[in-house]
Write an enzyme that holds these catalytic residues in place. Structure first.
Site, PDB file in Angstrom:
ATOM      1  N   ARG A   1      39.731  55.187  48.110  1.00  0.00           N
ATOM      2  CA  ARG A   1      39.550  55.727  49.688  1.00  0.00           C
ATOM      3  C   ARG A   1      40.165  57.013  49.566  1.00  0.00           C
ATOM      4  O   ARG A   1      41.132  57.433  49.046  1.00  0.00           O
ATOM      5  CB  ARG A   1      40.312  54.942  50.807  1.00  0.00           C
ATOM      6  CG  ARG A   1      39.886  53.543  50.687  1.00  0.00           C
ATOM      7  CD  ARG A   1      39.776  52.998  52.004  1.00  0.00           C
ATOM      8  NE  ARG A   1      39.490  51.494  51.963  1.00  0.00           N
ATOM      9  CZ  ARG A   1      38.288  50.798  51.707  1.00  0.00           C
ATOM     10  NH1 ARG A   1      37.399  51.524  51.347  1.00  0.00           N
ATOM     11  NH2 ARG A   1      38.366  49.422  51.572  1.00  0.00           N
TER      12      ARG A   1
ATOM     13  N   ASP B   1      29.748  38.139  45.379  1.00  0.00           N
ATOM     14  CA  ASP B   1      30.730  38.129  46.506  1.00  0.00           C
ATOM     15  C   ASP B   1      30.303  36.893  47.340  1.00  0.00           C
ATOM     16  O   ASP B   1      29.110  36.288  47.271  1.00  0.00           O
ATOM     17  CB  ASP B   1      30.481  39.256  47.413  1.00  0.00           C
ATOM     18  CG  ASP B   1      30.812  40.442  46.863  1.00  0.00           C
ATOM     19  OD1 ASP B   1      31.101  40.619  45.330  1.00  0.00           O
ATOM     20  OD2 ASP B   1      30.576  41.713  47.266  1.00  0.00           O
TER      21      ASP B   1
ATOM     22  N   TYR C   1      28.604  37.646  38.850  1.00  0.00           N
ATOM     23  CA  TYR C   1      29.563  37.398  39.731  1.00  0.00           C
ATOM     24  C   TYR C   1      29.003  37.787  41.321  1.00  0.00           C
ATOM     25  O   TYR C   1      28.486  38.900  41.549  1.00  0.00           O
ATOM     26  CB  TYR C   1      30.768  38.000  39.671  1.00  0.00           C
ATOM     27  CG  TYR C   1      31.795  37.694  40.659  1.00  0.00           C
ATOM     28  CD1 TYR C   1      32.919  36.740  40.668  1.00  0.00           C
ATOM     29  CD2 TYR C   1      32.050  38.578  41.906  1.00  0.00           C
ATOM     30  CE1 TYR C   1      33.639  36.367  41.347  1.00  0.00           C
ATOM     31  CE2 TYR C   1      32.984  38.282  42.920  1.00  0.00           C
ATOM     32  CZ  TYR C   1      33.731  37.356  42.836  1.00  0.00           C
ATOM     33  OH  TYR C   1      34.809  36.868  43.593  1.00  0.00           O
TER      34      TYR C   1
ATOM     35  N   GLU D   1      48.786  34.228  39.349  1.00  0.00           N
ATOM     36  CA  GLU D   1      47.261  34.175  38.374  1.00  0.00           C
ATOM     37  C   GLU D   1      47.826  35.069  36.949  1.00  0.00           C
ATOM     38  O   GLU D   1      48.024  36.020  37.194  1.00  0.00           O
ATOM     39  CB  GLU D   1      46.273  34.522  39.127  1.00  0.00           C
ATOM     40  CG  GLU D   1      45.981  33.751  40.454  1.00  0.00           C
ATOM     41  CD  GLU D   1      44.895  34.457  41.238  1.00  0.00           C
ATOM     42  OE1 GLU D   1      44.400  33.566  42.204  1.00  0.00           O
ATOM     43  OE2 GLU D   1      43.978  35.015  40.549  1.00  0.00           O
TER      44      GLU D   1
ATOM     45  N   ARG E   1      35.725  34.255  32.008  1.00  0.00           N
ATOM     46  CA  ARG E   1      37.143  34.309  32.035  1.00  0.00           C
ATOM     47  C   ARG E   1      37.494  33.352  32.886  1.00  0.00           C
ATOM     48  O   ARG E   1      37.037  33.136  34.009  1.00  0.00           O
ATOM     49  CB  ARG E   1      37.596  35.630  32.517  1.00  0.00           C
ATOM     50  CG  ARG E   1      37.512  36.688  31.609  1.00  0.00           C
ATOM     51  CD  ARG E   1      38.523  36.655  30.451  1.00  0.00           C
ATOM     52  NE  ARG E   1      39.890  37.314  30.894  1.00  0.00           N
ATOM     53  CZ  ARG E   1      40.918  37.189  29.747  1.00  0.00           C
ATOM     54  NH1 ARG E   1      40.709  36.726  28.687  1.00  0.00           N
ATOM     55  NH2 ARG E   1      41.882  37.599  30.094  1.00  0.00           N
TER      56      ARG E   1
ATOM     57  N   ARG F   1      47.967  39.060  39.905  1.00  0.00           N
ATOM     58  CA  ARG F   1      48.124  39.075  41.328  1.00  0.00           C
ATOM     59  C   ARG F   1      49.164  37.809  41.674  1.00  0.00           C
ATOM     60  O   ARG F   1      49.142  36.793  40.992  1.00  0.00           O
ATOM     61  CB  ARG F   1      46.879  39.078  42.206  1.00  0.00           C
ATOM     62  CG  ARG F   1      45.948  37.990  42.077  1.00  0.00           C
ATOM     63  CD  ARG F   1      44.741  38.109  42.835  1.00  0.00           C
ATOM     64  NE  ARG F   1      44.182  36.917  42.813  1.00  0.00           N
ATOM     65  CZ  ARG F   1      42.809  36.619  43.713  1.00  0.00           C
ATOM     66  NH1 ARG F   1      42.648  37.624  44.697  1.00  0.00           N
ATOM     67  NH2 ARG F   1      42.333  35.608  43.582  1.00  0.00           N
TER      68      ARG F   1
ATOM     69  N   ARG G   1      33.302  49.136  40.483  1.00  0.00           N
ATOM     70  CA  ARG G   1      33.347  48.250  41.797  1.00  0.00           C
ATOM     71  C   ARG G   1      34.541  48.603  42.448  1.00  0.00           C
ATOM     72  O   ARG G   1      34.825  47.778  43.488  1.00  0.00           O
ATOM     73  CB  ARG G   1      32.965  46.864  41.593  1.00  0.00           C
ATOM     74  CG  ARG G   1      33.812  46.193  40.467  1.00  0.00           C
ATOM     75  CD  ARG G   1      33.529  44.814  40.378  1.00  0.00           C
ATOM     76  NE  ARG G   1      32.265  44.467  40.179  1.00  0.00           N
ATOM     77  CZ  ARG G   1      31.921  43.744  38.494  1.00  0.00           C
ATOM     78  NH1 ARG G   1      33.117  43.505  38.018  1.00  0.00           N
ATOM     79  NH2 ARG G   1      30.985  43.506  38.423  1.00  0.00           N
TER      80      ARG G   1
END
Length: 776
Positions: free
Chosen positions: A332, A511, A509, A461, A408, A441, A328
């Site tokens: 590019r 979006d 999960y 985090e 998590r 991040r 996922r």
């Protein structure tokens, strides 16, 4: 809490980053120099960038970019990795693969642990450090209560005030249903909750950055709900620190050039380089996250960006994770710096909480916070017509004694930077794929929509197995356990009392846009027909009447052209006279005037002026002279294709696009049965009897939404006929409760025009029809 003053800032600040970018610009004309580079990249026009290509593993379908942590945009249930299900037990292991060898995992975890204390003790510039537990969280609205009114009954009770729960509450209230929304947290908005930080004045999220993006136009239309403040366009861009260097994330040409000293100039060269480093998966398909990542980016990029980040994020080696985890993450083949490639990318102009507040502010909605559903479950099962549950599915069935599903969680380390009018980070989000720091991040919320402030908040985090559930862990153990819970949930859902919806209830999960789409699809599957009943039908009528008036006003011609009336069979009028009139509106420079019997108003929706001829009943009649077929009747061997005849766009005109789009997961099938005595016959010859209808419904129901219609309103019948008793409707109500009976929809309608409007509205939602013309 820790506070340090007036020390030199680390080199990850804006000035060092800008200096590097400016040096790079000399060799790269596509970018601008100086501080404007942040704005330029974030707000780069989507027209050219939308052409970017997202790479995929050999043998897999193409997929798009994702969320910072989880990789939004990928749905493993919809992906088709061609041979993932094939037995790999006899395949040769690639790269000396040993599932019991944890030396690499242990090495990385040790390095991350060593960096943790160093990172926490690092010297900061005028920074206050804390964790998120010290924050004072407002409720997000002024109408929330903290106690359930046990004297009230509700049509629907919603457990959870996040995305999925809010959709059900808002839509139910729109239909006139009473709703109770409760949440165990002290606020609305779920994980999207944001608020003004009391110390810095910065609008920030409490539970991590949330960035809305979607290709789904129906979802985009829904979020722009008139109840809430408008959204503002925002293209997300971020960087990662790899080997001490800022590089674009997701991987693009600049990333590869910077990390490996390449001079790739275009997509063809990038594709060629990637193909040279990719390590194909076994013939049976990619078995885990490591194989998937290497099949897409090769060994070096895997180690530089994918491997350690995955371990830090999930606490497990990519070898232990499902292939979907690394599939996922976008890669590019051009210079596109945007994280997402979706058509619609935006942030709510006044914040997510204000958006939720607007949707839930309704006289029919009660909001109760700081309240655990399970403490009141027995009462609510009696007080609520139905329950929409968005909490953890294993918590709902806790009494069954099964094991817990694994998630998590996230720990947030907050840094408040005072008296810093600029930015601390070069982009709103910076990823840390390496072992240098324990964080996955960092987020600087002031970047979003460029909200000015003399201070800033940076939240870093780390993830762990302890704490609030955020991300379902996709491994075989959890998949099997979830199926056990899902079977229990399906049994309850079939009883019509509870609906399980959302990330935690589906152990998946989503979006943000997929969470909204999923909730809207479930809502409309259960409630779509209610938008054509009572007050909702009147609202629909006003909408259609407004469209007709707009069409009439758009025709500026003054010349009048008449069209003959037809009083014969309804079917012949619809097949001949109506398309003939519509053709005139398209090709004649005049205002088309039409006449019709009762019930014809909406058949001629395109007419510049339609007049109902009162006291005129339908009876057998030949077609008007000069008709396109040149025939008295519609029955003919071949259709004259060169005739002045154009079918009106009934479906497009009468279709409610929002309902139609959300029904596509189970498309609407319209079944029209006819069982009457007419045309001097004693018994009908062609119809669906009860047994055949049962077989048809059994076949269709798992995959389709179904409307069944047999009776016709007397006011719309072509000729007098006696409807016979067949008892199929009792069978449908008992055995197929999800099938909508058209009889129920037309209850209470007395106006013949409204009868036909209802029929046009319902049939415009269907792409498939099963029609039996009985009676002759």
């Amino acid at each position: 809490m820790k506070f340090t003053n007036n020390r030199s800032r680390k080199s990850d600040g804006l000035s060092g980053w800008t200096s590097w970018v400016c040096r790079s610009v000399l060799a790269r004309k596509e970018m601008f120099c100086g501080l404007l580079i942040v704005v330029a990249l974030v707000h780069m026009s989507g027209n050219d960038l939308s052409k970017s290509r997202t790479l995929r593993s050999p043998g897999s379908k193409q997929h798009d970019g994702g969320d910072e942590v989880s990789g939004e945009g990928f749905d493993p249930e919809k992906e088709n990795f061609d041979t993932v299900a094939v037995d790999c037990s006899k395949e040769e292991q690639h790269n000396d693969y040993d599932p019991n060898d944890t030396s690499r995992l242990d090495e990385i975890l040790d390095r991350v642990a060593q960096s943790a204390q160093v990172a926490f003790d690092e010297v900061q510039y005028n920074v206050e450090v804390s964790d998120s537990s010290e924050n004072i969280l407002p409720p997000g609205c002024d109408y929330a209560k903290e106690n359930i009114d046990t004297s009230k009954k509700y049509d629907v009770c919603v457990v959870g005030a996040g995305l999925s729960g809010t959709v059900f509450a808002e839509r139910t209230s729109e239909l006139g249903g009473s709703v109770l929304v409760m949440d165990v947290r002290p606020h609305i908005g779920g994980n999207c909750f944001d608020y003004i930080d009391q110390k810095t004045g910065v609008l920030r999220n409490q539970y991590g950055s949330h960035l809305f993006h979607t290709k789904i136009e129906a979802v985009w239309n829904y979020v722009n709900n008139p109840r809430s403040p408008p959204w503002k366009q925002w293209y997300h861009q971020k960087y990662g620190i790899v080997n001490g260097t800022y590089v674009p994330i997701p991987v693009n040409i600049l990333t590869v050039n910077r990390l490996f000293g390449k001079n790739i100039q275009n997509e063809e060269e990038m594709m060629e380089w990637l193909e040279s480093v990719q390590i194909p998966c076994p013939k049976c398909g990619c078995r885990n996250g490591e194989e998937m990542a290497k099949s897409r980016v090769g060994q070096e990029l895997y180690e530089a960006i994918f491997e350690t980040y995955t371990i830090k994020q999930w606490g497990r080696s990519p070898r232990e994770m499902d292939a979907s985890v690394t599939a996922r993450i976008p890669v590019r083949s051009n210079f596109d710096p945007r994280y997402f490639a979706d058509k619609f990318q935006a942030l709510p102009g006044e914040g997510y909480t204000a958006w939720f507040e607007g949707l839930l502010k309704h006289d029919l909605i009660d909001v109760v916070i700081n309240t655990d559903f399970h403490d009141h479950q027995e009462h609510l099962e009696q007080a609520c017509g139905s329950i929409v549950y968005t909490g953890p599915i294993d918590r709902y069935f806790e009494a069954k004694g099964y094991e817990k599903l694994q998630y998590r969680s996230i720990t947030f380390r907050e840094e408040r930077h005072y008296n810093t009018s600029g930015f601390v980070l070069p982009s709103p989000v910076v990823n840390y794929p390496g072992t240098e720091v324990p964080y996955t991040r960092a987020i600087e919320y002031k970047h979003y929509l460029h909200r000015p402030s003399p201070h800033s908040v940076v939240v870093k985090e780390t993830t762990s197995d302890e704490g609030e559930p955020y991300y379902p862990i996709p491994n075989e153990r959890n998949k099997a356990l979830y199926q056990t819970y899902k079977d229990l949930a399906i049994e309850l859902e079939n009883n019509g009392k509870v609906t399980f919806v959302g990330r935690l209830a589906n152990y998946k999960y989503f979006d943000m846009d997929k969470a909204l789409e999923n909730a809207l699809q479930l809502f409309y599957q259960k409630n779509w027909y209610k938008f054509y009943m009572g007050e909702q039908l009147l609202k629909y009528k006003r909408h259609i009447d407004g469209k007709i008036q707009a069409l009439q006003e758009a025709n500026t011609h003054t010349k009048r052209c008449d069209h003959p009336i037809y009083t014969g069979e309804f079917g012949m009028e619809l097949r001949v006279n109506v398309p003939w009139a519509y053709h005139k509106t398209l090709h004649s420079n005049c205002r088309v005037q039409t006449l019709g019997v009762k019930g014809s108003q909406y058949m001629y929706f395109f007419s510049d002026e339609h007049t109902i001829v009162e006291n005129t009943q339908r009876k057998y009649a030949v077609l008007p002279e000069g008709n396109p077929f040149g025939s008295d009747v519609v029955h003919m061997e071949d259709f004259p294709h060169d005739t002045p005849w154009t079918a009106p766009p009934f479906s497009d005109f009468f279709r409610r696009r929002d309902i139609y789009d959300f029904l596509q997961v189970k498309p609407l099938v319209f079944i029209s049965n006819k069982y009457v005595v007419q045309w001097k016959h004693k018994h009908p010859d062609n119809f669906l009897d009860v047994e055949l209808l049962r077989e048809v419904l059994t076949y269709l129901e798992p995959n389709y939404t179904i409307v069944y219609k047999r009776s016709t309103a007397k006011s719309l019948e072509d000729v007098d006929g006696a409807e016979l008793i067949m008892e199929e409707k009792d069978m449908i109500r008992t055995e197929f409760p999800n099938v909508v009976l058209y009889d129920d929809l037309q209850q209470g309608i007395t106006n013949v025009e409204d009868e036909n409007l209802l029929l046009f509205g319902i049939m415009s939602l269907a792409d498939k029809f099963l029609s039996v013309q009985g009676g002759t």
